[in-house]
Design a protein around this motif. Structure first.
Motif, mmCIF file in Angstrom:
data_model
loop_
_atom_site.group_PDB
_atom_site.id
_atom_site.type_symbol
_atom_site.label_atom_id
_atom_site.label_comp_id
_atom_site.label_asym_id
_atom_site.label_seq_id
_atom_site.Cartn_x
_atom_site.Cartn_y
_atom_site.Cartn_z
ATOM 1 N N GLN B 33 40.321 28.373 28.963
ATOM 2 C CA GLN B 33 41.351 28.923 29.834
ATOM 3 C C GLN B 33 40.690 29.581 31.043
ATOM 4 O OE1 GLN B 33 44.012 30.634 26.190
ATOM 5 N NE2 GLN B 33 44.924 30.945 28.196
ATOM 6 N N PHE B 35 41.607 32.479 33.978
ATOM 7 C CA PHE B 35 42.506 33.584 34.265
ATOM 8 C C PHE B 35 42.146 34.192 35.621
ATOM 9 C CE2 PHE B 35 44.383 34.140 30.060
ATOM 10 C CZ PHE B 35 43.408 33.676 29.196
ATOM 11 N N GLN B 37 42.438 37.989 37.182
ATOM 12 C CA GLN B 37 42.781 39.385 36.913
ATOM 13 C C GLN B 37 43.043 40.074 38.244
ATOM 14 O OE1 GLN B 37 39.978 41.919 34.630
ATOM 15 N NE2 GLN B 37 41.786 42.572 33.501
ATOM 16 N N GLN B 42 46.113 43.019 35.402
ATOM 17 C CA GLN B 42 46.860 41.989 34.657
ATOM 18 C C GLN B 42 46.092 40.674 34.655
ATOM 19 O OE1 GLN B 42 50.514 41.980 33.423
ATOM 20 N NE2 GLN B 42 49.581 40.248 32.385
ATOM 21 N N LEU B 43 45.936 40.080 33.475
ATOM 22 C CA LEU B 43 45.325 38.756 33.340
ATOM 23 C C LEU B 43 46.421 37.706 33.473
ATOM 24 C CD1 LEU B 43 42.776 39.089 30.405
ATOM 25 C CD2 LEU B 43 42.250 38.363 32.719
ATOM 26 N N ASN B 45 47.491 33.770 33.613
ATOM 27 C CA ASN B 45 47.033 32.441 33.203
ATOM 28 C C ASN B 45 47.055 31.486 34.386
ATOM 29 O OD1 ASN B 45 47.645 33.826 30.765
ATOM 30 N ND2 ASN B 45 47.736 31.863 29.702
ATOM 31 N N PHE B 47 44.994 28.153 34.119
ATOM 32 C CA PHE B 47 44.928 26.836 33.498
ATOM 33 C C PHE B 47 44.527 26.954 32.029
ATOM 34 C CE2 PHE B 47 45.528 24.237 37.165
ATOM 35 C CZ PHE B 47 44.943 24.908 38.220
ATOM 36 N N PHE B 86 38.240 34.841 35.461
ATOM 37 C CA PHE B 86 37.551 34.726 34.180
ATOM 38 C C PHE B 86 37.762 33.334 33.592
ATOM 39 C CE2 PHE B 86 35.889 38.833 33.251
ATOM 40 C CZ PHE B 86 36.753 39.771 33.810
ATOM 41 N N LEU B 98 38.903 34.169 21.717
ATOM 42 C CA LEU B 98 38.419 33.690 23.000
ATOM 43 C C LEU B 98 37.140 34.447 23.367
ATOM 44 C CD1 LEU B 98 41.565 33.352 25.317
ATOM 45 C CD2 LEU B 98 40.148 31.507 24.397
ATOM 46 N N PHE B 100 34.906 35.365 26.534
ATOM 47 C CA PHE B 100 35.031 35.428 27.982
ATOM 48 C C PHE B 100 33.662 35.446 28.656
ATOM 49 C CE2 PHE B 100 39.475 36.446 29.160
ATOM 50 C CZ PHE B 100 40.030 36.552 27.886
ATOM 51 N N GLY B 101 33.613 34.849 29.853
ATOM 52 C CA GLY B 101 32.467 35.036 30.718
ATOM 53 C C GLY B 101 32.545 36.397 31.394
ATOM 54 N N GLN B 102 31.537 36.672 32.238
ATOM 55 C CA GLN B 102 31.482 37.964 32.909
ATOM 56 C C GLN B 102 32.372 38.012 34.151
ATOM 57 O OE1 GLN B 102 30.314 39.932 30.492
ATOM 58 N NE2 GLN B 102 29.109 41.044 32.016
#
Lengths: 113, 110
Positions: B33, B35, B37, B42-43, B45, B47, B86, B98, B100-102
């Motif tokens: 996914q 995101f 932010q 707020q995250l 969506n 894709f 993200f 999930l 997450f990357g940085q």
């Protein structure tokens, strides 16, 4: 369709106090997640529920954190007692199932003084 | 565990410019996914794209699962595109957590 709801949006407490966060997932979503996001980092999973059962709580500091999802819908995350390093944004997410797209709430920003 | 690396870490663009954000992951995944932010935390969506290519307005994404990377394209950037992007993956065999990357912090200047 309503999104994931969370409250409160902000909370400031002193260290050693307790605090609770509430989450209402998207209607019909069986899976609910609590993530912790520390400033400058990506979110990290604390606990995952499937209906009212815990699937993964391996990253939850169980000496101070607890969570429940008693009726398989709403969930509460509690911290008691809080430490300075608990300052973060607590995000609730939900999905239809464990491998489905996850949707996030607005988060609760916690500051521990 | 799986490693998720995003690049670049920071990006500054002039309004109207195009950009490509990259996400590399070190193991096979069932789900990926993207995101955004926003400044309020707020995250949002963007894709859900475990493989293939999707487009939504000025944004598109491509995931090549066999080569373990995903790309997010932003065309004709606007100031409202500013924020942190993200990438998050669900490793194969995982129960839903999930990773997450940085993140990539994007600033679009008017």
């Amino acid at each position: 369709e309503a999104g994931v709801a969370q409250s409160p949006r902000y909370k400031i407490i002193e260290k050693r106090q307790s605090v609770a966060f509430w989450c209402n997932p998207i209607s019909g979503h069986a899976t609910l997640y609590w993530y912790q996001q520390i400033l400058g980092q990506g979110p990290k999973l604390l606990i995952q529920f499937q209906n009212n059962g815990v699937v993964d709580d391996s990253q939850l500091p169980k000496d101070r954190f607890s969570a429940e999802r008693l009726k398989g819908v709403d969930s509460t995350l509690k911290i008691q007692p809080a430490k300075l390093e608990d300052s973060a944004v607590y995000l609730c997410a939900s999905s239809l199932g464990q491998n489905n797209e996850q949707f996030f709430g607005p988060g609760t920003r916690l500051t521990v003084l | 565990g799986i490693q998720v690396e995003q690049s670049p870490p920071d990006l500054i663009l002039q309004e109207g410019a195009n950009s490509t954000l990259r996400c590399n992951f070190s193991d096979s995944v069932n789900n990926l996914q993207w995101f955004h932010q926003n400044p309020w935390g707020q995250l949002i969506n963007l894709f859900y794209i475990p493989s293939g290519t999707k487009q939504n307005g000025r944004l598109s994404a491509t995931t090549v699962a066999t080569e373990r990377y995903s790309l997010l394209y932003i065309s004709s950037s606007q100031t409202t595109d500013s924020g942190v992007y993200f990438c998050a993956v669900l490793p194969t065999g995982n129960t839903g957590k999930l990773i997450f990357g940085q993140g990539t912090t994007l600033q679009v200047k008017p």
